[in-house]
Enzyme design. Sequence first.
Site, PDB file in Angstrom:
ATOM      1  N   CYS A 227      -5.770  47.512 103.243  1.00 20.42           N
ATOM      2  CA  CYS A 227      -6.552  46.926 102.206  1.00 20.42           C
ATOM      3  C   CYS A 227      -6.124  45.823 101.428  1.00 20.42           C
ATOM      4  O   CYS A 227      -6.669  45.463 100.430  1.00 20.42           O
ATOM      5  CB  CYS A 227      -6.660  48.192 100.997  1.00 20.42           C
ATOM      6  SG  CYS A 227      -5.252  48.705 100.295  1.00 20.42           S
TER       7      CYS A 227
ATOM      8  N   GLU B  91       3.204  49.481 100.737  1.00 23.98           N
ATOM      9  CA  GLU B  91       3.097  48.076 100.408  1.00 23.98           C
ATOM     10  C   GLU B  91       4.541  47.535 100.023  1.00 23.98           C
ATOM     11  O   GLU B  91       4.681  46.320  99.206  1.00 23.98           O
ATOM     12  CB  GLU B  91       2.230  47.862  99.234  1.00 23.98           C
ATOM     13  CG  GLU B  91       2.124  48.819  97.965  1.00 23.98           C
ATOM     14  CD  GLU B  91       0.857  49.039  97.227  1.00 23.98           C
ATOM     15  OE1 GLU B  91       0.226  47.834  96.964  1.00 23.98           O
ATOM     16  OE2 GLU B  91       0.835  49.976  96.295  1.00 23.98           O
TER      17      GLU B  91
ATOM     18  N   HIS C 278      -5.127  37.764  90.302  1.00 25.20           N
ATOM     19  CA  HIS C 278      -6.331  38.506  89.387  1.00 25.20           C
ATOM     20  C   HIS C 278      -7.808  37.779  89.720  1.00 25.20           C
ATOM     21  O   HIS C 278      -8.534  38.258  90.249  1.00 25.20           O
ATOM     22  CB  HIS C 278      -5.939  38.608  88.134  1.00 25.20           C
ATOM     23  CG  HIS C 278      -7.257  39.496  87.409  1.00 25.20           C
ATOM     24  ND1 HIS C 278      -8.114  38.653  86.659  1.00 25.20           N
ATOM     25  CD2 HIS C 278      -7.269  40.648  87.135  1.00 25.20           C
ATOM     26  CE1 HIS C 278      -9.010  39.445  86.194  1.00 25.20           C
ATOM     27  NE2 HIS C 278      -8.434  40.533  86.698  1.00 25.20           N
TER      28      HIS C 278
ATOM     29  N   MET D 195      -8.241   8.922 116.053  1.00 26.67           N
ATOM     30  CA  MET D 195      -7.223   7.900 116.736  1.00 26.67           C
ATOM     31  C   MET D 195      -8.000   6.828 117.391  1.00 26.67           C
ATOM     32  O   MET D 195      -9.106   6.508 117.195  1.00 26.67           O
ATOM     33  CB  MET D 195      -6.746   8.749 118.122  1.00 26.67           C
ATOM     34  CG  MET D 195      -5.689   9.938 117.311  1.00 26.67           C
ATOM     35  SD  MET D 195      -4.762  10.843 118.616  1.00 26.67           S
ATOM     36  CE  MET D 195      -6.341  11.618 119.023  1.00 26.67           C
TER      37      MET D 195
ATOM     38  N   ARG E 124      -9.698   4.917 125.579  1.00 23.87           N
ATOM     39  CA  ARG E 124      -9.975   5.696 124.571  1.00 23.87           C
ATOM     40  C   ARG E 124      -9.150   6.963 124.617  1.00 23.87           C
ATOM     41  O   ARG E 124      -8.567   7.630 125.597  1.00 23.87           O
ATOM     42  CB  ARG E 124     -11.128   6.416 124.816  1.00 23.87           C
ATOM     43  CG  ARG E 124     -12.639   5.469 124.744  1.00 23.87           C
ATOM     44  CD  ARG E 124     -13.674   6.226 125.145  1.00 23.87           C
ATOM     45  NE  ARG E 124     -14.950   5.279 125.627  1.00 23.87           N
ATOM     46  CZ  ARG E 124     -15.822   4.747 124.872  1.00 23.87           C
ATOM     47  NH1 ARG E 124     -15.871   5.182 123.544  1.00 23.87           N
ATOM     48  NH2 ARG E 124     -16.728   3.919 125.240  1.00 23.87           N
TER      49      ARG E 124
ATOM     50  N   LYS F 266     -11.848  15.236 126.345  1.00 19.84           N
ATOM     51  CA  LYS F 266     -12.528  13.997 126.855  1.00 19.84           C
ATOM     52  C   LYS F 266     -12.713  13.986 128.321  1.00 19.84           C
ATOM     53  O   LYS F 266     -13.513  13.882 129.111  1.00 19.84           O
ATOM     54  CB  LYS F 266     -12.525  12.979 126.095  1.00 19.84           C
ATOM     55  CG  LYS F 266     -13.505  11.894 126.432  1.00 19.84           C
ATOM     56  CD  LYS F 266     -13.250  10.356 125.943  1.00 19.84           C
ATOM     57  CE  LYS F 266     -13.227  10.410 124.394  1.00 19.84           C
ATOM     58  NZ  LYS F 266     -14.827   9.703 124.478  1.00 19.84           N
TER      59      LYS F 266
ATOM     60  N   SER G 226      -2.475  53.324 103.852  1.00 21.40           N
ATOM     61  CA  SER G 226      -3.035  51.990 103.914  1.00 21.40           C
ATOM     62  C   SER G 226      -2.357  51.070 103.586  1.00 21.40           C
ATOM     63  O   SER G 226      -1.379  51.205 102.488  1.00 21.40           O
ATOM     64  CB  SER G 226      -4.178  52.376 102.852  1.00 21.40           C
ATOM     65  OG  SER G 226      -4.794  51.001 102.884  1.00 21.40           O
TER      66      SER G 226
ATOM     67  N   GLY H 270      -0.955  47.864 101.897  1.00 16.72           N
ATOM     68  CA  GLY H 270      -1.275  46.879 100.920  1.00 16.72           C
ATOM     69  C   GLY H 270      -0.661  45.649 101.266  1.00 16.72           C
ATOM     70  O   GLY H 270       0.712  45.608 100.727  1.00 16.72           O
TER      71      GLY H 270
ATOM     72  N   GLY I 125     -12.725  10.284 115.176  1.00 18.06           N
ATOM     73  CA  GLY I 125     -12.292   9.070 114.441  1.00 18.06           C
ATOM     74  C   GLY I 125     -10.921   9.033 113.891  1.00 18.06           C
ATOM     75  O   GLY I 125     -10.469   7.980 113.254  1.00 18.06           O
TER      76      GLY I 125
ATOM     77  N   TYR J  19      -8.772  51.078 110.610  1.00 22.28           N
ATOM     78  CA  TYR J  19      -9.549  50.416 109.974  1.00 22.28           C
ATOM     79  C   TYR J  19      -9.019  49.201 109.042  1.00 22.28           C
ATOM     80  O   TYR J  19      -7.857  49.325 108.872  1.00 22.28           O
ATOM     81  CB  TYR J  19     -10.764  51.243 108.891  1.00 22.28           C
ATOM     82  CG  TYR J  19      -9.783  51.763 107.747  1.00 22.28           C
ATOM     83  CD1 TYR J  19      -9.618  51.295 106.855  1.00 22.28           C
ATOM     84  CD2 TYR J  19      -9.201  52.951 108.074  1.00 22.28           C
ATOM     85  CE1 TYR J  19      -9.241  51.409 105.553  1.00 22.28           C
ATOM     86  CE2 TYR J  19      -8.408  53.604 106.933  1.00 22.28           C
ATOM     87  CZ  TYR J  19      -8.305  52.883 105.621  1.00 22.28           C
ATOM     88  OH  TYR J  19      -7.647  53.468 104.724  1.00 22.28           O
TER      89      TYR J  19
ATOM     90  N   ARG K  36      -7.624  55.021  94.614  1.00 17.11           N
ATOM     91  CA  ARG K  36      -6.197  54.611  94.384  1.00 17.11           C
ATOM     92  C   ARG K  36      -5.875  55.081  92.789  1.00 17.11           C
ATOM     93  O   ARG K  36      -6.682  54.606  91.999  1.00 17.11           O
ATOM     94  CB  ARG K  36      -5.909  53.225  94.645  1.00 17.11           C
ATOM     95  CG  ARG K  36      -4.341  52.738  94.378  1.00 17.11           C
ATOM     96  CD  ARG K  36      -4.024  51.554  94.617  1.00 17.11           C
ATOM     97  NE  ARG K  36      -4.558  50.614  93.689  1.00 17.11           N
ATOM     98  CZ  ARG K  36      -4.284  49.181  93.718  1.00 17.11           C
ATOM     99  NH1 ARG K  36      -3.693  48.958  94.847  1.00 17.11           N
ATOM    100  NH2 ARG K  36      -4.760  48.444  92.772  1.00 17.11           N
TER     101      ARG K  36
HETATM  102  C1  PEP Z   1      -2.255  45.178  98.146  1.00 21.19           C
HETATM  103  O1  PEP Z   1      -1.019  45.138  97.532  1.00 21.19           O
HETATM  104  O2  PEP Z   1      -2.204  44.812  99.226  1.00 21.19           O
HETATM  105  C2  PEP Z   1      -3.274  45.808  97.371  1.00 21.19           C
HETATM  106  C3  PEP Z   1      -4.252  45.993  98.245  1.00 21.19           C
HETATM  107  O3  PEP Z   1      -2.827  46.130  96.123  1.00 21.19           O
HETATM  108  P1  PEP Z   1      -3.190  45.310  94.934  1.00 21.19           P
HETATM  109  O4  PEP Z   1      -3.416  43.966  95.533  1.00 21.19           O
HETATM  110  O5  PEP Z   1      -4.163  45.657  93.933  1.00 21.19           O
HETATM  111  O6  PEP Z   1      -1.768  45.064  94.230  1.00 21.19           O
HETATM  112 MG    MG Z   2      -0.555  46.395  95.824  1.00 24.51          MG
END
Ligand code: PEP
Ligand code: MG
Length: 880
Positions: free
Chosen positions: A828, A741, A453, A105, A94, A25, A760, A762, A103, A848, A615
């Site tokens: 991923c 991973e 899951h 403070m 203020r 402000k 990749s 994980g 709102g 990516y 995979r």
């Molecule tokens: C991960 O572990 O990041 C992954 C992509 O595999 P998942 O979630 O299937 O274990």
């Molecule tokens: Mg995994």
Amino acid sequence: MTYVYSFDHSHDRPAKELAALLGGKGANLAEMSSALGLPVPPGFTISTEACTAYLKEGWPAGLDDEIAHHVAQLEARMGRQLGDPASPLLVSVRSGARFSMPGMMDTVLNLGLNDESVEGLTSQTDRRFALDSYRRFIKMYGRIVLGIPGEEFDRRLEDARELAGVATDGEVPADILEGLIKQFKDVVEAHTKAPFPQEPQAQLRAAVEAVFSSWRSPRAVAYRTRERIPHDLGTAVNVQSMVFGNRDDNSGTGVGFTRNPATGEAGAYGDFLVNAQGEDVVAGIRATEPLSALSERFPAIYDQLLDIFDRLERHYRDMLDTEFTIERGRLWMLQTRVGKRTGAAALRIAVAMTNDPRIGLSREEALLRVSGEHLDQVLHPTFEHTAQVVGRGLPASPGAAVGKVYFTADKALDAHNRGEDVILVRVETSPEDVHGMEVSKGVLTSRGGLVSHAAVVARGWGIPAVVGAEQLEIGDRSFKAGDVVVSEGETISIDGSAGAVMLGALEMVDTAPPAEFDTILGWADEVRAGNLGVRANADTAADAARARSYGAEGIGLCRTEHMFLGPERLPVVRRAILASTPQEEEQALAELGKLQRADFEEILEAMDGLPVTVRLLDPPLHEFLPSLEDVLAAEAAGTVPEEDRKLYEAAREWREQNPMLGTRGVRLGVIRPGLYRMQVRALAQAAAARVAAGGHPKVEVMIPLVVAAAELAHMRQMVEAEVATTQPGRPLDLSIGTMIETPRAALRAEDIGQFADFFSFGTNDLTQLTFGFSRDDVEGRIMGTYLDEGLLPRNPFETVDAAGVGELVRLGTERGRRANPRLKVGVCGEHGGDPESIRVFCEAGLDYVSCSPFRVPVARLAAAQAVLMVGGMAEAASTR
Ligand code: PEP
Ligand code: MG
């Protein structure tokens, strides 16, 4: 040390960039006063540094003198003095933090009034007005500075209205106001054992102190935690000469946006009230009029306001919101700031301002004006209004959903088949539930985290989900939220973007992206081209097609275990994994092979010409087996179905203490080599079939949960051999890589890189294993407290931990490329769709990111923003 700055003091940098020092402000008041010369009531800002010093060590030395100096300057300028019995100067005090905390403070208006100056105000205005201002001041000061409950005053005000026989505060006549003021002062004396403070300098100091302290009020702390605003910034305090919109019918007050913040449409938008103060607008006591009505009542002011809006937009090069007051036919600007807007408005405004040469945003700037949340808003339905929340969990999959609750997948499916909208409510979900999830409008669980899951599957399918709502007690036919019981078939509403559960059916707004959505994403693609690709995690042809339509440039993770979910396929996978004889295994594998080949063919067709990372099986076994509790219960009750006897035995036999650290990933492939061979064969056959059909399949075989180079070498050999025997003499476009991973895999990436065409990351498992936090258990029970206590800045399953897990990503990438300079590297884990994490991955030099199909647009934008920020282009763009 300088703590106080007048609005029009000269800065070496544009004042609007000094929000860290002056608060948002204060910085904008200074910008309007100095750079733009707009009509702003004069005043000064006490800096955030004064507040942080005060919160650390008490009232800063020298601050009193600085304030006194600035008050004297203000008095000289206004030709009036604080507390003057003839012609008093009144000020507002203020808060104004660096980031807007609406709102949260405190504010004190009409400061400087006392028993004497109220007479001065009377002679300048009229008696009723002056007394009304005084009673407002005593209440505000009493409540905010002296901590007296507001009801103490409200009760007496109500009595005064009754006594006067009037409906609104503004009609209470002067003689009754006089009595009321006396009562208000008595309330103060009763509470503080001292008379209402009469000395304006003391009033000012106490009000400033109260605003400083309100930084630490519980609601402000809670707001900052929710909005991720650091707690150590402090607030600035703005002291400004008062102007009165409630002076007469030639006065008023209002709020105005330079464009419509809901739709982004060009043209001023807002509302105002004649003869009112700002708090009346907020309190909603009288119905406001639309801003356009100003043009009839105050035509000259309306034109002046439109001209100011135009100047503000050209100066800030953005949409602004403003507060203004008209005092006796004269316009004053009280505040401006970059306006909050909906997703649709953000897209429209960004594109319109790029196309408008008078504002001339660059495309890069336009991209930085839109956030992932804005895109989410136009991609997913939202609720029209909020309602009381009966349970909270993690916002696992965005969007709003309304439906009747069912507690098993089968019942959810039956209800869906009857034509009902369903919310599937489970303690947690497993692959056995997917047929119920698939048909549900929303999913709610009481256990599990953002990579559980339920969360991963719901996000993949674009089904709104709230997970880990620990306070809910979920039974077989009802759930309990505190005192409320919700039974099967009753309706609830869930907000997967906010993690909230509400009773009944809330009204939904179904959103459709405006045309500017594609324009912005097109610009994003141009910026990130060749820098950071965006792929999708997709397990079926339908997901793949959807991902492609959202702009995915391939599949970064096809979880083959997800292809074997549902009541028909799951038993076959179970048979293959749990087989006790080679023949049994062979038979189950043959069945799976057929299904798998058909699935692969469809996916490769949907992603023709683009890379598809498949995979090999990585089932944490507990997700694929009946739970041991169910087994024991059924055995104890003697209700084990004959056909499940073997399965139940296997469930006991394969039981592991830590299934996430047990028979998973490549380890399963090593002890059950037939499984992986079958998958590779099916994939090679599917690719060959696609080639024969004129397609261009680009297959990437990925080995999960590798910890050692030898594991990958072993699997590479197997894959190559299997492809060679399946398709002799017919080379396929096929590469072989691994997930990284585990921390060991990241550390030994140079060894592993020798056998990999790609990595990749994980990051779900990598986060679990780096922190030693179970991805299924820690978020529900522990994470909330950790975040509240400031033990972690973020939930690391939501936003990648840049310092730890991010370091492993950087290091793994660098070491892997040392062994194989052409190594392609992606991510991923669920973090692949999180804008802040995407920036970390961009910095690490990844090729990516891969995320759920519905998240692809957000990732495309975030990837472009990351490229701009990492390349330093963002700063260049925003300071042009
Ligand atoms: C991960 O572990 O990041 C992954 C992509 O595999 P998942 O979630 O299937 O274990
Ligand atoms: Mg995994």
